[in-house]
Design a protein around this motif. Sequence first.
Motif, PDB file in Angstrom:
ATOM      1  N   ARG A 180       0.825  -1.202   0.000  1.00 11.94           N
ATOM      2  CA  ARG A 180       0.000   0.000   0.000  1.00 11.94           C
ATOM      3  C   ARG A 180       0.862   1.255   0.000  1.00 11.94           C
ATOM      4  O   ARG A 180       0.543   2.249  -0.660  1.00 11.94           O
ATOM      5  CB  ARG A 180      -0.930  -0.010   1.211  1.00 11.94           C
ATOM      6  CG  ARG A 180      -2.082  -1.015   1.072  1.00 11.94           C
ATOM      7  CD  ARG A 180      -2.877  -1.142   2.346  1.00 11.94           C
ATOM      8  NE  ARG A 180      -4.027  -2.035   2.167  1.00 11.94           N
ATOM      9  CZ  ARG A 180      -4.744  -2.536   3.165  1.00 11.94           C
ATOM     10  NH1 ARG A 180      -4.428  -2.237   4.429  1.00 11.94           N
ATOM     11  NH2 ARG A 180      -5.765  -3.328   2.913  1.00 11.94           N
ATOM     12  N   LYS A 181       1.959   1.222   0.748  1.00  9.51           N
ATOM     13  CA  LYS A 181       2.875   2.363   0.754  1.00  9.51           C
ATOM     14  C   LYS A 181       3.521   2.552  -0.618  1.00  9.51           C
ATOM     15  O   LYS A 181       3.714   3.680  -1.080  1.00  9.51           O
ATOM     16  CB  LYS A 181       3.965   2.168   1.807  1.00  9.51           C
ATOM     17  CG  LYS A 181       4.936   3.354   1.897  1.00  9.51           C
ATOM     18  CD  LYS A 181       5.997   3.134   2.950  1.00  9.51           C
ATOM     19  CE  LYS A 181       6.917   4.340   3.031  1.00  9.51           C
ATOM     20  NZ  LYS A 181       7.614   4.619   1.753  1.00  9.51           N
ATOM     21  N   ALA A 182       3.862   1.436  -1.288  1.00 17.23           N
ATOM     22  CA  ALA A 182       4.460   1.519  -2.621  1.00 17.23           C
ATOM     23  C   ALA A 182       3.485   2.160  -3.603  1.00 17.23           C
ATOM     24  O   ALA A 182       3.893   2.953  -4.469  1.00 17.23           O
ATOM     25  CB  ALA A 182       4.869   0.136  -3.108  1.00 17.23           C
ATOM     26  N   VAL A 183       2.207   1.838  -3.486  1.00 12.18           N
ATOM     27  CA  VAL A 183       1.197   2.438  -4.358  1.00 12.18           C
ATOM     28  C   VAL A 183       1.137   3.952  -4.124  1.00 12.18           C
ATOM     29  O   VAL A 183       1.094   4.734  -5.085  1.00 12.18           O
ATOM     30  CB  VAL A 183      -0.182   1.795  -4.113  1.00 12.18           C
ATOM     31  CG1 VAL A 183      -1.277   2.602  -4.821  1.00 12.18           C
ATOM     32  CG2 VAL A 183      -0.184   0.356  -4.611  1.00 12.18           C
ATOM     33  N   VAL A 184       1.154   4.360  -2.867  1.00 14.25           N
ATOM     34  CA  VAL A 184       1.152   5.796  -2.549  1.00 14.25           C
ATOM     35  C   VAL A 184       2.407   6.465  -3.094  1.00 14.25           C
ATOM     36  O   VAL A 184       2.349   7.557  -3.674  1.00 14.25           O
ATOM     37  CB  VAL A 184       1.055   6.006  -1.025  1.00 14.25           C
ATOM     38  CG1 VAL A 184       1.265   7.475  -0.672  1.00 14.25           C
ATOM     39  CG2 VAL A 184      -0.298   5.528  -0.507  1.00 14.25           C
ATOM     40  N   ASP A 185       3.551   5.791  -2.947  1.00 17.36           N
ATOM     41  CA  ASP A 185       4.804   6.348  -3.469  1.00 17.36           C
ATOM     42  C   ASP A 185       4.755   6.474  -4.993  1.00 17.36           C
ATOM     43  O   ASP A 185       5.310   7.433  -5.563  1.00 17.36           O
ATOM     44  CB  ASP A 185       5.988   5.461  -3.072  1.00 17.36           C
ATOM     45  CG  ASP A 185       6.309   5.560  -1.590  1.00 17.36           C
ATOM     46  OD1 ASP A 185       5.818   6.512  -0.939  1.00 17.36           O
ATOM     47  OD2 ASP A 185       7.040   4.687  -1.075  1.00 17.36           O
ATOM     48  N   GLY A 186       4.108   5.515  -5.646  1.00 12.67           N
ATOM     49  CA  GLY A 186       3.957   5.595  -7.097  1.00 12.67           C
ATOM     50  C   GLY A 186       3.112   6.797  -7.497  1.00 12.67           C
ATOM     51  O   GLY A 186       3.438   7.506  -8.456  1.00 12.67           O
ATOM     52  N   ASP A 187       2.038   7.025  -6.771  1.00 14.30           N
ATOM     53  CA  ASP A 187       1.192   8.193  -7.052  1.00 14.30           C
ATOM     54  C   ASP A 187       1.957   9.493  -6.816  1.00 14.30           C
ATOM     55  O   ASP A 187       1.833  10.449  -7.588  1.00 14.30           O
ATOM     56  CB  ASP A 187      -0.059   8.160  -6.165  1.00 14.30           C
ATOM     57  CG  ASP A 187      -1.025   7.059  -6.573  1.00 14.30           C
ATOM     58  OD1 ASP A 187      -0.968   6.615  -7.737  1.00 14.30           O
ATOM     59  OD2 ASP A 187      -1.844   6.645  -5.730  1.00 14.30           O
ATOM     60  N   ASN A 188       2.772   9.516  -5.773  1.00 13.88           N
ATOM     61  CA  ASN A 188       3.582  10.703  -5.494  1.00 13.88           C
ATOM     62  C   ASN A 188       4.633  10.918  -6.579  1.00 13.88           C
ATOM     63  O   ASN A 188       4.941  12.064  -6.949  1.00 13.88           O
ATOM     64  CB  ASN A 188       4.263  10.573  -4.131  1.00 13.88           C
ATOM     65  CG  ASN A 188       3.281  10.661  -2.975  1.00 13.88           C
ATOM     66  OD1 ASN A 188       2.177  11.208  -3.123  1.00 13.88           O
ATOM     67  ND2 ASN A 188       3.655  10.130  -1.832  1.00 13.88           N
ATOM     68  N   LEU A 189       5.190   9.825  -7.080  1.00 11.66           N
ATOM     69  CA  LEU A 189       6.163   9.925  -8.164  1.00 11.66           C
ATOM     70  C   LEU A 189       5.523  10.543  -9.397  1.00 11.66           C
ATOM     71  O   LEU A 189       6.135  11.378 -10.082  1.00 11.66           O
ATOM     72  CB  LEU A 189       6.720   8.536  -8.489  1.00 11.66           C
ATOM     73  CG  LEU A 189       7.642   8.420  -9.708  1.00 11.66           C
ATOM     74  CD1 LEU A 189       8.853   9.325  -9.564  1.00 11.66           C
ATOM     75  CD2 LEU A 189       8.076   6.957  -9.899  1.00 11.66           C
ATOM     76  N   LYS A 190       4.303  10.147  -9.702  1.00 13.38           N
ATOM     77  CA  LYS A 190       3.588  10.730 -10.838  1.00 13.38           C
ATOM     78  C   LYS A 190       3.447  12.244 -10.676  1.00 13.38           C
ATOM     79  O   LYS A 190       3.643  12.995 -11.642  1.00 13.38           O
ATOM     80  CB  LYS A 190       2.200  10.104 -10.956  1.00 13.38           C
ATOM     81  CG  LYS A 190       2.182   8.697 -11.523  1.00 13.38           C
ATOM     82  CD  LYS A 190       0.793   8.110 -11.468  1.00 13.38           C
ATOM     83  CE  LYS A 190      -0.220   8.995 -12.174  1.00 13.38           C
ATOM     84  NZ  LYS A 190      -1.601   8.477 -12.082  1.00 13.38           N
ATOM     85  N   GLU A 191       3.138  12.666  -9.473  1.00 12.94           N
ATOM     86  CA  GLU A 191       2.993  14.106  -9.231  1.00 12.94           C
ATOM     87  C   GLU A 191       4.329  14.828  -9.374  1.00 12.94           C
ATOM     88  O   GLU A 191       4.367  16.003  -9.766  1.00 12.94           O
ATOM     89  CB  GLU A 191       2.414  14.346  -7.831  1.00 12.94           C
ATOM     90  CG  GLU A 191       0.987  13.840  -7.665  1.00 12.94           C
ATOM     91  CD  GLU A 191       0.036  14.412  -8.705  1.00 12.94           C
ATOM     92  OE1 GLU A 191       0.045  15.639  -8.913  1.00 12.94           O
ATOM     93  OE2 GLU A 191      -0.704  13.615  -9.343  1.00 12.94           O
TER      94      GLU A 191
END
Length: 211
Positions: A180-191
């Motif tokens: 779940r943290k990796a998914v959040v980090d992926g979304d942050n990377l997109k931003e």
Amino acid sequence: MKLEFRPSSILHTVVLVTILFLSGCATTGRERATETTTSMRAVEKDYQQALVQIDATNASLEDLVKPQQDDTKKAFDAYTKDVTKMEKLGEQLAMHTEKMTTQGDAYLAEWENSYTNPEIQALSEQRRIEVREIYARIPEASVGIKGALQSYLTDIKEIQQYLSNDLTPRGIDAIRPVARKAVVDGDNLKETIKPVLSAFARIRATTAAKE
């Protein structure tokens, strides 16, 4: 996998390319600028593809670790393919960015040594200053991308490795918080990537208007 690209070099490269189109130059200079522009477009395309692949990887990871997953093997295989694609994109981005930087440095060296006429040199400097002012925010747009991308790639790969050894309900339950943290980090990377793509778009619009 170690990424060796320099996000801050984007400003360096796009400035020298834009100066060429604003001021005009010799055939060799134009050839170098064309090569650099091509590399710059490749980097932009890599970033665009990264946005799409992050979404795909996050989606397959969420599907894999969701409670009561009916077919963990199928979900794991889909996630593994996305991890591989994401890693290849990271390598491709590093390669294209390095190529863009090298070509840009070569052209810049040629540009700086091209003028003996003081009036042309002054015009060149004026154009250079104008373009730098236009793109002053580009380094800010690139800050943090390398670290965020490396962290994300490491996490999704290690999750894949962990589950390859323990693809059981207990193993999935254990890794779920990390996933779940990796998914959040992926979304942050997109931003983090989006402002750089906006900068590329502004560069294209400005150079097109000036040509």
